[in-house]
Design an enzyme around this catalytic site. Sequence first.
Site, PDB file in Angstrom:
ATOM      1  N   HIS A 514       0.808  -1.214   0.000  1.00 47.96           N
ATOM      2  CA  HIS A 514       0.000   0.000   0.000  1.00 47.96           C
ATOM      3  C   HIS A 514       0.846   1.271   0.000  1.00 47.96           C
ATOM      4  O   HIS A 514       0.316   2.367  -0.215  1.00 47.96           O
ATOM      5  CB  HIS A 514      -0.923   0.000   1.219  1.00 47.96           C
ATOM      6  CG  HIS A 514      -2.191   0.773   1.018  1.00 47.96           C
ATOM      7  ND1 HIS A 514      -2.625   1.191  -0.214  1.00 47.96           N
ATOM      8  CD2 HIS A 514      -3.120   1.212   1.896  1.00 47.96           C
ATOM      9  CE1 HIS A 514      -3.759   1.857  -0.087  1.00 47.96           C
ATOM     10  NE2 HIS A 514      -4.073   1.886   1.194  1.00 47.96           N
ATOM     11  N   ARG A 515       2.148   1.173   0.238  1.00 48.90           N
ATOM     12  CA  ARG A 515       3.016   2.347   0.142  1.00 48.90           C
ATOM     13  C   ARG A 515       3.207   2.766  -1.311  1.00 48.90           C
ATOM     14  O   ARG A 515       3.508   3.927  -1.600  1.00 48.90           O
ATOM     15  CB  ARG A 515       4.384   2.045   0.760  1.00 48.90           C
ATOM     16  CG  ARG A 515       4.368   1.749   2.253  1.00 48.90           C
ATOM     17  CD  ARG A 515       5.728   1.274   2.733  1.00 48.90           C
ATOM     18  NE  ARG A 515       6.127   0.038   2.062  1.00 48.90           N
ATOM     19  CZ  ARG A 515       7.294  -0.561   2.257  1.00 48.90           C
ATOM     20  NH1 ARG A 515       8.183  -0.031   3.087  1.00 48.90           N
ATOM     21  NH2 ARG A 515       7.592  -1.695   1.632  1.00 48.90           N
TER      22      ARG A 515
END
Length: 541
Positions: A514-515
């Site tokens: 998700h980064r």
Amino acid sequence: MSTTVKVPDIGDFKEVEVIELLVKPGDTVKVDQSLITVESDKASMEIPSSHAGVVKEISIKVGDKVSEGSVLLVLEESAAAPAPAAASPAPAPVAAPAPASAASAPAAGPSTVEVQVPDIGDFKDVEVIELMVKPGDAVKVDQSLLTVESDKASMEIPSSHAGVVKEIKVKVGDKVSKGSLILTLSAEGGAGAAPAPAAAAQPAQAAATPAPAPAPEARPAPTAALEPVPSNGAKAHASPSVRKFARELGVDLGRVKGSGPKGRILNEDVQGFVKSVMSGVAAAPGAAGAKGAGGGLQVLAWPSLDFSKFGETELQALSRIKKISGPNLHRNWVMIPHVTQFEDADVTELEEFRKDSNAAMAKSGVKLTMLAFVIKASVSALKKFPAFNASLDEKGENLILKKFYNIGFAADTPNGLVVPVIKNADAKSISQIAQEMGDLSAQARDGKLKPADMQGATFTISSLGGIGGTAFTPIINAPEVAILGLSKSAIKPVWDGKQFAPRLILPLSLSYDHRVIDGAMGARFAAYLAEVLGDMRKTLL
């Protein structure tokens, strides 16, 4: 008279960015009044004025980088301002004005002085995380008394007076703000009352000598003490952002050795410690339930029980593959923020085509599997969404986009899963991919895979379709940023606009970092991949 005000000594902070101007031309400022706010990657601080007067000209702007000695502004000093050298126009040298002044003062016995929290900017109700003195300690002016921490920064609170600590009025865990009583000091003969502004303003004594009063030392305001908490055996030397990062990973910073200036702990040090724990080089933190240096819970020690007292047991050693993969999987799960997107792909026509193709290719010895088609479809999706075919660099600041497509696939062996890699899958046909998969899988089962056969993947697929299940959360194989999971396909009724029709549905489970990838992109990738599997002709576009 015009005076140039410069950045005073601000410790290890250099080339810090100006994020706010607190005064403007025409404003009247006092000694120690905050002029600007600067911010580094570790802390924010306000820079105070060393002189009093009216702002004539501001020499910097928001966004500029400043260091010790940088010119901030020009002041027009007033006659009443406690400026250096204002007491005498003739600066004749004098041996020791301060001792002479002290000698003329009447003797006085010890007095009790209350030390309070000074102006610390916008910080209110900040938590005391460390007491740096104890009753009986002798302290000097500006000596740090305690450390407080907010959700944005850590800062040390200095003493406004000198003396001997008589009584401490706060404890670790208390919340303090400007004006909160910290402690009482026993000051000898009033010598303790020595804050910088007061030291500069002694008009009667200054007039009694032809020499100018010594210039007040330009000392940073308390908020300039936003340097990370020093390491004294109890507290780690780390910035607030590093403390937050360590809390998220459950790392006790007291166990981490810093590689930064003065032993400061960096993000890389925390990551290295986690890697060493995962690889068994360092022991996992074990103080169950205790709070770590950053205020978060430490990782609990692994529970050790004698199960034999409950019944019969058998000790079985982990396979070599599981011993190697276990720490890597743990690291990946802890350090990568996983999100899993689920999608269904209608592979009815694709399955019919696969069966027909296998019948036609029976004599060639090549057997097409659904996974071979998924690999080819994944390449098409990776080309459309290049962020999935990428890796974060070591510092996590840049994305390395790869222009090649090497697809890893999980192969089941008697000793556990291994991940061979199909190199340059974009340049190979589905039958070539199927043939190579068969060869690599056979080598994996025989334990003959070479290290090079399992390296260089840009995207991985884990297929449990031959076993069962409807969905699962595959763990990303760092440094990749995504992994695709396949579950067992099943016939399901699907509404075609007029009626329910039996369709073969393949469940997809896409985990992504998700980064790098947000939810919208993750959903689009999964939807596009399902669309391609529904019509493989799209791979030609």
